[in-house]
Design an enzyme around this catalytic site. Structure first.
Site, short mmCIF file in Angstrom:
data_model
loop_
_atom_site.label_atom_id
_atom_site.label_comp_id
_atom_site.label_asym_id
_atom_site.label_seq_id
_atom_site.Cartn_x
_atom_site.Cartn_y
_atom_site.Cartn_z
CG ASP A 211 -2.31 0.59 0.84
OD1 ASP A 211 -2.33 1.75 0.40
OD2 ASP A 211 -3.35 -0.09 0.96
CG HIS A 281 -4.40 1.92 -2.09
ND1 HIS A 281 -4.44 2.66 -0.92
CD2 HIS A 281 -5.68 1.87 -2.54
CE1 HIS A 281 -5.69 3.03 -0.67
NE2 HIS A 281 -6.47 2.57 -1.64
CD GLU A 345 -10.09 3.70 -0.81
OE1 GLU A 345 -10.93 4.14 -0.02
OE2 GLU A 345 -9.01 3.23 -0.44
C1 ACM Z 1 -11.25 -0.54 0.73
O1 ACM Z 1 -11.67 -0.49 1.89
N1 ACM Z 1 -10.62 0.52 0.20
C2 ACM Z 1 -11.40 -1.72 -0.09
#
Ligand code: ACM
Ligand code: ZN
Length: 561
Positions: A211, A281, A345
């Site tokens: 991440d 990420h 995201e």
């Molecule tokens: C998430 O909680 N961004 C999958």
């Protein structure tokens, strides 16, 4: 339909021999007698034929397993260890083929006639105990039931009432997630997490390994991922406060450690699904290899939480090569069918202004369509590329529900996290679905609305009852689509969870509620009954020194019961 033959309450300590034959009485003398209670969590499908006779557990009894079967031998070792943990009695294990060996002992058996792969049957008579399954996995689940039914008490007589106990899980995917990026956890901690999962009949560990705040998996071809990407210069205090603790923080798992953990999980019939989140990420990777980003950096491993615009550049051939080479090593480490490739995201603002990304869009002839941008389709191109690459190794992808907006074909399994609706929508399109909606399956959320005396959590309020009442299959989903719901998973993001006891506090006892969601048919669930049985399960938590939220057992639920 579950049929219960309720019997005497938990662990009646009787100095007079109520349920024993004459031989037992003579042997017992004044030693207290504890009776096993099969009404464990998750509750078996059926407990039949309870009689006033019992099998007496003692050190002299043996645990038989089929000669030459390594899985069953390991199962026998687990059972022996669990019995010792609970009662202090050490029972030896023995390979056995002969029926007469089975008398007056515990026997583990494979039974091809059984229907369910993970189903178990425990037959207790005064002469012996048999734990059967169609597979060693089923036998392992039976062992968990027997283990949980035992008293936690040393130097007592333990009686197992005569009964036939059967069970099988409703869903094949029974998951727990663990974010080892935002905070890093030792290999011993991960193994204990696996132990906790095994006790609850969970069978998939979704391991979040990369991440913005760290890269936690050794990749030999890209050593800077861990030399540079595994370390951050401090951590923001709380929810992105302006204060950073300034303490260098990080860590990673070597490939050897990962292999060891994968094996540890496999031995307990838990498959690990690694997540390499892309194209977003990715700041830790970009810090190590800035040339993989649209701007070229410089980047810094993130010290705060949230979503960043800096993602992998899709205009560079190097990026695809990087992804393939990383995944090639990941494939070798994780023998399971699935690799999780994230996809959540992932803002596409850099792609909108990056000449190379725009050139790629042009070269591929990608056009915006309806409310789907060309950049969204570009994420679909990446996902499809990865999907095809992994399929060469017999692997399938799982991705977050954002993938449903990227033209990904329905061989991608989707994790529905922004509610259950994306999951239902995906199932209608023919995707397999794992339900992991924030509400109520984010276990990094608070367990109560009265948060002043709780460790810091993400927010929200996912009470024990909310978890227990969760139904993975939406009622409106047509019958011919329901099989796409593979199961459910609780997610444990660790921005605010800094240490192992806090992880345990967040997941216990909510994991017990999720276990019943995943093992029981909805009509067989009963929250009051569950809570009564939970009292005893928490004794097992205490035995292993696991931290749990005791208040969840006593407080009035905030929901209407
Ligand atoms: C998430 O909680 N961004 C999958
Ligand atoms: Zn770019």
């Amino acid at each position: 339909m579950k049929i219960f033959k309720p019997f005497l309450a938990v662990f009646v300590c009787c100095l007079s021999a109520v349920a024993m034959n004459a031989g037992d009485i003579a042997a017992v003398g004044k030693t207290p007698v504890f009776r096993a209670d099969y009404r464990v969590i998750p509750l078996p499908d059926a407990i039949n034929g309870i009689k006033n006779t019992s099998f007496v557990l003692s050190q002299e009894k043996l645990i038989n397993y089929p000669t030459g079967n390594r899985d069953m031998e390991r199962n026998a070792m687990f059972l022996s260890q669990y019995i010792e943990d609970m009662t202090g009695m050490h029972l030896s294990i023995r390979p056995s083929r002969i029926t007469k060996d089975r008398t007056d002992n515990i026997t583990l058996l494979l039974d091809n006639e059984m229907q369910q792969e993970e189903g178990y049957r425990i037959t207790v008579t005064s002469e012996g105990v048999e734990i059967s399954g169609k597979t060693p996995e089923g036998v392992f689940q039976g062992i968990q039931v027997l283990r949980k039914s035992l008293p936690i008490c040393k130097n007592v007589k333990v009686f197992l009432p005569t009964a036939q106990i059967e069970g099988h899980p409703r869903f094949g995917y029974r998951g727990m997630h663990l974010d080892c990026v935002r905070h890093f956890f030792s290999t011993e901690m991960v193994k204990r997490y696996i132990d906790i999962m095994a006790l609850h009949g969970m069978n998939r560990l979704h391991w979040h390994l990369t991440d913005d705040q760290g890269w936690r998996i050794e990749i030999k071809k890209y050593p800077r991922l861990t030399e540079v990407g595994a370390w951050r210069n401090g951590t923001t205090l709380g929810h992105n406060s302006p204060v950073n603790d300034g303490i260098r923080y990080g860590g990673f798992y070597t490939q050897e450690e990962i292999r060891d953990i994968v094996k540890y999980a496999q031995d307990r019939y838990i498959t690990i699904i690694p997540e390499i989140d892309m194209p977003g990420h990715m700041v830790a990777a970009l810090t190590a290899y800035p040339e993989l980003g649209c701007t070229g950096g410089p980047y810094e491993v993130w010290t705060k939480w949230g979503v960043t615009d800096d993602i992998l550049c899709m205009g560079k051939d190097n990026t695809l090569r990087f992804i393939e080479e990383v995944l090639r090593e990941v494939v070798d480490l994780f023998p399971g069918k699935y690799i999780h490739i994230g996809g959540d995201e992932s803002p596409r603002v850099r792609w909108q202004t990056c000449p190379l990304c725009q050139q790629r869009i042009k070269d591929l002839g990608i056009k915006a369509e309806g409310n789907q941008s060309a950049e969204a389709k570009l994420q679909g191109v990446l996902t499809t590329h990865v999907q095809q690459y992994l399929s060469k190794f017999g692997k399938r992808i799982i991705g977050w529900d954002e993938l449903l907006g990227c033209d990904v074909d329905n061989t991608a399994t989707i994790m529905s996290w922004r509610g259950s609706e994306p999951g239902s929508k995906g199932a209608l399109l023919g995707h397999d679905i794992i339900m992991t909606p924030v509400d109520p399956l984010y276990f990094d959320y608070y367990q109560t609305s009265k948060t002043w005396n709780e460790p810091q959590a993400f927010g929200g309020c996912n009470t024990l009852k909310k978890v227990y009442d969760f139904e993975p299959v939406a009622p409106e989903l047509p019958a011919d689509k329901r099989h796409h719901i593979l199961g459910a998973q609780a997610n444990v993001w660790t921005e605010y969870i800094t240490c192992e006891p806090q992880v345990q506090y967040q997941v216990l006892p909510r994991m017990a509620a999720l276990a019943e969601v995943l093992w029981l048919e909805p009509q067989d669930k009963d929250f009051k009954d569950f809570k009564a049985r939970l009292q005893y399960l928490t004794e097992i938590y205490k035995l292993y020194n696991w931290t749990y939220r005791a208040k969840s057992l006593v407080e009035e639920d905030e929901e209407k019961e």
